[in-house]
Scaffold this motif. Structure first.
Motif, PDB file in Angstrom:
ATOM      1  N   SER A 113       0.847  -1.203   0.000  1.00  0.00           N
ATOM      2  CA  SER A 113       0.000   0.000   0.000  1.00  0.00           C
ATOM      3  C   SER A 113       0.880   1.250   0.000  1.00  0.00           C
ATOM      4  O   SER A 113       1.844   1.326   0.769  1.00  0.00           O
ATOM      5  CB  SER A 113      -0.914   0.033   1.225  1.00  0.00           C
ATOM      6  N   PHE A 114       0.554   2.205  -0.844  1.00  0.00           N
ATOM      7  CA  PHE A 114       1.216   3.508  -0.860  1.00  0.00           C
ATOM      8  C   PHE A 114       0.401   4.460  -1.731  1.00  0.00           C
ATOM      9  O   PHE A 114      -0.466   4.036  -2.487  1.00  0.00           O
ATOM     10  CB  PHE A 114       2.665   3.424  -1.360  1.00  0.00           C
ATOM     11  N   GLU A 115       0.682   5.761  -1.592  1.00  0.00           N
ATOM     12  CA  GLU A 115      -0.014   6.767  -2.388  1.00  0.00           C
ATOM     13  C   GLU A 115       0.987   7.748  -2.985  1.00  0.00           C
ATOM     14  O   GLU A 115       2.007   8.060  -2.360  1.00  0.00           O
ATOM     15  CB  GLU A 115      -1.026   7.547  -1.523  1.00  0.00           C
ATOM     16  N   ILE A 116       0.676   8.219  -4.191  1.00  0.00           N
ATOM     17  CA  ILE A 116       1.475   9.275  -4.828  1.00  0.00           C
ATOM     18  C   ILE A 116       0.504  10.370  -5.235  1.00  0.00           C
ATOM     19  O   ILE A 116      -0.465  10.119  -5.953  1.00  0.00           O
ATOM     20  CB  ILE A 116       2.212   8.766  -6.085  1.00  0.00           C
ATOM     21  N   GLY A 157      15.313  -1.507  -3.847  1.00  0.00           N
ATOM     22  CA  GLY A 157      15.289  -2.825  -3.220  1.00  0.00           C
ATOM     23  C   GLY A 157      16.209  -3.768  -3.942  1.00  0.00           C
ATOM     24  O   GLY A 157      16.730  -3.463  -5.020  1.00  0.00           O
ATOM     25  N   ARG A 158      16.402  -4.932  -3.344  1.00  0.00           N
ATOM     26  CA  ARG A 158      17.275  -5.921  -3.956  1.00  0.00           C
ATOM     27  C   ARG A 158      16.629  -6.521  -5.197  1.00  0.00           C
ATOM     28  O   ARG A 158      15.437  -6.381  -5.416  1.00  0.00           O
ATOM     29  CB  ARG A 158      17.618  -7.026  -2.947  1.00  0.00           C
ATOM     30  N   THR A 159      17.406  -7.243  -5.978  1.00  0.00           N
ATOM     31  CA  THR A 159      16.886  -7.924  -7.170  1.00  0.00           C
ATOM     32  C   THR A 159      15.824  -8.936  -6.767  1.00  0.00           C
ATOM     33  O   THR A 159      16.027  -9.731  -5.831  1.00  0.00           O
ATOM     34  CB  THR A 159      18.039  -8.649  -7.913  1.00  0.00           C
ATOM     35  N   GLY A 160      14.695  -8.894  -7.457  1.00  0.00           N
ATOM     36  CA  GLY A 160      13.601  -9.833  -7.169  1.00  0.00           C
ATOM     37  C   GLY A 160      12.708  -9.398  -6.031  1.00  0.00           C
ATOM     38  O   GLY A 160      11.879 -10.190  -5.563  1.00  0.00           O
ATOM     39  N   SER A 161      12.838  -8.146  -5.619  1.00  0.00           N
ATOM     40  CA  SER A 161      12.023  -7.675  -4.491  1.00  0.00           C
ATOM     41  C   SER A 161      10.624  -7.229  -4.924  1.00  0.00           C
ATOM     42  O   SER A 161       9.772  -6.982  -4.077  1.00  0.00           O
ATOM     43  CB  SER A 161      12.741  -6.532  -3.768  1.00  0.00           C
ATOM     44  N   ILE A 181      10.191   7.755  -0.804  1.00  0.00           N
ATOM     45  CA  ILE A 181      10.991   6.566  -1.144  1.00  0.00           C
ATOM     46  C   ILE A 181      10.380   5.374  -0.420  1.00  0.00           C
ATOM     47  O   ILE A 181      10.077   5.451   0.777  1.00  0.00           O
ATOM     48  CB  ILE A 181      12.467   6.726  -0.723  1.00  0.00           C
ATOM     49  N   ILE A 182      10.168   4.294  -1.158  1.00  0.00           N
ATOM     50  CA  ILE A 182       9.758   3.053  -0.501  1.00  0.00           C
ATOM     51  C   ILE A 182      10.827   1.990  -0.765  1.00  0.00           C
ATOM     52  O   ILE A 182      11.397   1.918  -1.849  1.00  0.00           O
ATOM     53  CB  ILE A 182       8.370   2.549  -0.959  1.00  0.00           C
ATOM     54  N   GLY A 199       8.915  -8.594  -1.829  1.00  0.00           N
ATOM     55  CA  GLY A 199       7.540  -8.262  -2.186  1.00  0.00           C
ATOM     56  C   GLY A 199       6.793  -7.439  -1.165  1.00  0.00           C
ATOM     57  O   GLY A 199       5.587  -7.208  -1.323  1.00  0.00           O
ATOM     58  N   GLU A 200       7.458  -6.969  -0.106  1.00  0.00           N
ATOM     59  CA  GLU A 200       6.804  -6.182   0.936  1.00  0.00           C
ATOM     60  C   GLU A 200       7.532  -4.858   1.134  1.00  0.00           C
ATOM     61  O   GLU A 200       8.747  -4.769   0.910  1.00  0.00           O
ATOM     62  CB  GLU A 200       6.783  -6.954   2.256  1.00  0.00           C
ATOM     63  N   ILE A 201       6.783  -3.838   1.535  1.00  0.00           N
ATOM     64  CA  ILE A 201       7.394  -2.547   1.868  1.00  0.00           C
ATOM     65  C   ILE A 201       7.946  -2.636   3.286  1.00  0.00           C
ATOM     66  O   ILE A 201       7.191  -2.786   4.253  1.00  0.00           O
ATOM     67  CB  ILE A 201       6.382  -1.399   1.750  1.00  0.00           C
ATOM     68  N   VAL A 202       9.259  -2.542   3.395  1.00  0.00           N
ATOM     69  CA  VAL A 202       9.884  -2.652   4.722  1.00  0.00           C
ATOM     70  C   VAL A 202      10.180  -1.275   5.309  1.00  0.00           C
ATOM     71  O   VAL A 202      10.277  -1.124   6.535  1.00  0.00           O
ATOM     72  CB  VAL A 202      11.173  -3.502   4.655  1.00  0.00           C
TER      73      VAL A 202
END
Length: 596
Positions: free
Chosen positions: A372-375, A385-389, A556-557, A562-565
């Motif tokens: 979840s996020f908004e712009i 993020g890392r590769t495959g994130s 910045i996210i 696959g998750e926003i940390v």
């Protein structure tokens, strides 16, 4: 034939072209049957006149009889030639209508398949290779055209000729006609048996051909890798193996056909022998004349081509059915991404992800989990993020290349599924991670999304993407031809041309999917400074690996698995000293080691 029933709509569309063709078939075959009857009259006339000529042996009138006899034969010969010419004329008209119509149907079918390809989503192309897609729109359609053209033409021609000849034979002598046609049921059984074999082998041949086409297409696309690793001999052996498999399947079909055609000719030859034997008995009994035997032999020989062509037509129909089955598989595939709203759309740029989860349908990999996020309009969001994130997955979902499994994506407070997709994408600039350039000039590649080539806009976009200096250094400048997949350019140049292509249309939403990975830090800074003016007032998503690329973003996210940390501004995330801080420190250390 159930697969070929799909083509019935084309037959209905071109019915006014096909119906005259059928009429020309009937007329041409009517003239095909007449010569046999003329030959019967001429044959009987010869017998009668020979007897009459001998009767007047020694008399003056014998020469008169000879003159009349010669003139009659000349008349009959002339009639046969005239009838043949008339038949040839109608055969020409038949081909001009039916074969020409088959070309129109081929054109329509190719366009329908191509349009269907364009409607299908990205997941479809991940499941199917390019060689197979190309083979279905080329080789398979060509085989279908052989059905809608030559196969149908010869089928109608054969059927009409059969009916007319059988009626003519029965009208002369029923017993002789039945004996002549006796081998035909056996021929029908043979055709029925061989048909199933031809159909099975035709499908295998088409599958082999698709595999071979895919192998060749993949090899040529990756020719640089092949040469770099010196794998030419291995590729050559692989091609020989695939070709051998295709040849083997084709030869199996040829063997079936090699058995089929002689069998049919044997049946026709048997009919000729029966005609002479039974016909001779009928002549001796005084039921028919010797001219009738000659007439029947002509009829039997006229059946030779239809019977032999029956095997060829059967092969065409079966191979067309196998090809149409493959075509139907894709034509019946429902697009996973549809455009439900035809109303015009004006994009402002607000983007919202609400508890979005997504799993790739072809691999089963869960790329995003409850994101979840908004712009807001005009903001710059950076994703790292890392590769495959899951970074590129977000870009693909914003472009609606896929639909989410759970949650929803909103553009300007409306679910993306209910937007006019064409209008939305036309107002969105996307620079994918894997750059694709067309085999065309640099100018046309940059102006790809434009209806007209405006060189002022092209040059400005090139300057904003910091690739202008590289382009004018080429001999032909913007008219420099790019090879397949942009092989002429370096990796960084390809990325910058791709950026220019995205920004030339002044989109309201800009998505940069790790598009600066192939440029150095100095060039990256130059591009970002140029893009700063372009991105003003526009909503932008910048996906990157380097922290230096995104530190000036509004938000910045940080993604991981696959998750926003983490999320926030650069300063906020640096103060947290979490995952983002670790990435920054690691990259800073790597840069210092490179400098030293």
């Amino acid at each position: 034939m159930k697969e070929l029933a799909y083509l019935n709509k084309f037959f209905f569309k071109y019915k006014w072209q096909l119906l005259p063709g059928v009429l020309f078939v009937i007329i041409s075959n009517f003239f095909a049957v007449l010569p046999a009857q003329i030959i019967r009259i001429a044959f009987d006339l010869v017998n009668e006149n020979i007897a009459l000529y001998r009767l007047f042996n020694g008399f003056d009138k014998q020469s008169l009889i000879l003159d009349i006899f010669g003139s009659s034969l000349l008349l009959f010969g002339g009639l046969v030639i005239v009838i043949a010419l008339i038949r040839g004329l109608f055969l020409f008209f038949m081909r001009q209508t039916i074969i020409l119509t088959s070309r129109h149907i081929e054109f329509d079918l190719k366009n329908e398949i191509y349009n269907q390809y364009q409607k299908l989503s990205l997941a479809f192309y991940r499941r199917n290779n390019t060689g197979d897609l190309m083979n279905r729109v080329t080789e398979d359609v060509s085989r279908v055209r052989m059905y809608v053209g030559p196969a149908i033409m010869y089928t109608i021609n054969t059927s009409v000729l059969f009916v007319l000849i059988i009626i003519a034979m029965l009208s002369v002598n029923v017993k002789l006609a039945l004996y002549c046609l006796a081998p035909l049921p056996l021929l029908a059984i043979t055709i029925y048996y061989v048909n199933s074999i031809i159909n099975h082998k035709s499908e295998k041949i088409q599958r082999r051909l698709s595999t071979l086409s895919s192998f060749v297409q993949e090899t040529f696309s990756g020719i640089r890798v092949v040469k770099s690793y010196v794998r030419e001999n291995n590729i050559r052996d692989g091609f020989a193996k695939e070709s051998e498999a295709y040849k083997s399947e084709s030869l199996d079909l040829v063997k079936v056909q090699a058995f089929f055609f002689p069998t049919m000719l044997l049946m026709v030859g048997l009919s000729t022998i029966i005609t002479i034997y039974i016909g001779g008995l009928q002549v001796m009994n005084g039921k028919i004349s010797s001219g009738n035997i000659a007439e029947f032999i002509v009829y039997v020989n006229q059946l030779t081509f239809p019977v032999t062509s029956l095997g060829w037509v059967t092969s065409l129909v079966q191979r067309a059915a196998a090809s149409q089955k493959r075509i139907n598989q894709f034509l019946k595939t429902k697009p996973e991404i549809i455009n439900p709203n035809p109303n015009p759309l004006k994009v402002n740029g607000a983007i919202s992800f609400q508890n979005v989860s997504f799993t790739y349908p072809d691999t089963g990999i869960k790329a995003l989990k409850n994101v979840s996020f908004e712009i807001k309009e005009g903001e710059l969001l950076a994703i790292i993020g890392r590769t495959g994130s899951g970074k590129s997955t977000i870009a693909n979902l914003v472009m609606r290349m896929y639909d989410v499994d759970e949650g929803e994506i909103k553009i300007d407070h409306t679910n993306i599924k209910y937007l006019n997709l064409e209008d939305y994408r036309s107002q969105t600039g996307f620079v994918p991670q894997e750059v694709f350039l067309f085999s065309d000039t640099i100018a046309r590649n940059i102006a790809f999304g434009q209806d007209q080539l405006d060189m002022q806009k092209v040059e400005k976009a090139a300057k904003d993407a910091a690739v202008y200096k590289n382009i004018i250094a080429f001999d032909k400048k913007f008219e420099t031809f790019i090879g397949e997949r942009g092989i002429t350019l370096s990796g960084g140049q390809k990325q910058r041309v791709s950026i220019a292509r995205a920004i030339i249309k002044s989109p309201q939403i800009l998505i940069f999917d790790d598009c600066l990975s192939a440029v150095d830090t100095k060039t990256e800074e130059e591009i970002l400074n140029s893009l700063g003016n372009v991105m003003k007032g526009k909503t932008s998503i910048l996906i990157a690996h380097r922290v230096s690329t995104i530190k000036n973003a509004d938000k910045i996210i940080v993604l991981d698995n696959g998750e926003i940390v983490e999320h926030g501004t650069h300063h906020l995330l640096m103060n947290k000293k979490g995952v983002y801080f670790e990435l920054y420190e690691k990259q800073l250390l790597e840069e210092q080691q490179e400098l030293s």
